[in-house]
Enzyme design. Structure first.
Site, PDB file in Angstrom:
ATOM      1  CB  ILE A 136      -0.941   0.008   1.219  1.00 50.22           C
ATOM      2  CG1 ILE A 136      -1.834  -1.232   1.195  1.00 50.22           C
ATOM      3  CG2 ILE A 136      -1.781   1.281   1.218  1.00 50.22           C
ATOM      4  CD1 ILE A 136      -2.774  -1.355   2.376  1.00 50.22           C
ATOM      5  N   PRO A 137       1.091   1.850  -1.151  1.00 50.48           N
ATOM      6  CG  PRO A 137       0.890   2.627  -3.340  1.00 50.48           C
ATOM      7  CD  PRO A 137       0.294   1.651  -2.363  1.00 50.48           C
ATOM      8  CB  CYS A 138       1.559   5.487   2.637  1.00 50.90           C
ATOM      9  SG  CYS A 138       2.735   4.527   3.601  1.00 50.90           S
ATOM     10  CG  HIS A 139       6.443   4.463  -1.151  1.00 46.62           C
ATOM     11  ND1 HIS A 139       5.771   3.260  -0.989  1.00 46.62           N
ATOM     12  CD2 HIS A 139       6.805   4.520  -2.457  1.00 46.62           C
ATOM     13  CE1 HIS A 139       5.741   2.632  -2.148  1.00 46.62           C
ATOM     14  NE2 HIS A 139       6.365   3.375  -3.059  1.00 46.62           N
ATOM     15  NE  ARG A 140       3.905   3.916  -5.872  1.00 48.26           N
ATOM     16  CZ  ARG A 140       3.305   2.842  -6.336  1.00 48.26           C
ATOM     17  NH1 ARG A 140       1.995   2.834  -6.567  1.00 48.26           N
ATOM     18  NH2 ARG A 140       4.001   1.756  -6.592  1.00 48.26           N
TER      19      ARG A 140
END
Length: 176
Positions: A136-140
């Site tokens: 779940i790409p919260c880094h984006r």
């Protein structure tokens, strides 16, 4: 009591700890940022489950997909996930899955996507509680001004993940 499975997963950015319910990954985080036993206790209590210290098919699949991701050969994860959180948190985390590989959104863009433009702070708070790193790409998600903002795995890892995705994203077709 149900059986869940927990195991350590290596990646180029450090060791991760993952928990699988058997239906999906419910947790994935960098071990230097968490207390693994506290995480196991939390999910064991919340899910009425015994977390066995062993791998299963889902955890093995996750490990293979992470290996492909870090080699630049996988841009969309197929590892099943099972979200554990409030309805609002789940909505926020699902919206993160819509951010394309190699791209970023600001918190404001995420709020607009969710059709909740006044909920920026609540959305940012939920991003910070994302229990499934990388998949779940919260880094984006970055600041409105393009700055790197908080990441539970550390800003150095956020920067490395974004750099990695930029390096391996598909080139944009241009006329010239």
């Amino acid at each position: 009591m149900k059986n869940y499975y927990g195991s350590y997963v290596r990646c180029p950015l450090g060791m991760l700890y993952a928990i699988s319910s058997g239906k999906g990954i419910i947790y994935l985080a960098f071990t230097d940022k968490i207390d693994v036993q506290a995480v196991k206790d939390k999910y064991s209590a919340e899910c009425n489950a015994l977390i066995k210290n062993e791998s299963n098919d889902l955890l093995n699949f996750l490990e293979k997909e992470l290996e492909l991701y870090f080699k630049g050969k996988l841009k969309v994860f197929n590892t099943p996930i099972e979200l554990k959180g409030t309805d609002f948190q789940k909505e926020v985390w699902r919206s993160l899955l819509q951010i394309p590989y190699g791209q970023t959104w600001s918190y404001e863009q995420q709020a607009r996507f969710m059709e909740q433009p006044l909920a920026i702070r609540a959305i940012a708070s939920s991003n910070g509680k994302n229990p499934i790193s990388i998949l779940i790409p919260c880094h984006r998600v970055i600041g409105k001004n393009g700055s790197l903002t908080g990441y539970a795995g550390g800003l150095d890892r956020k920067k490395a993940l974004l750099k990695h995705e930029l390096e391996f994203r598909s080139p944009v077709n241009t006329l010239f």
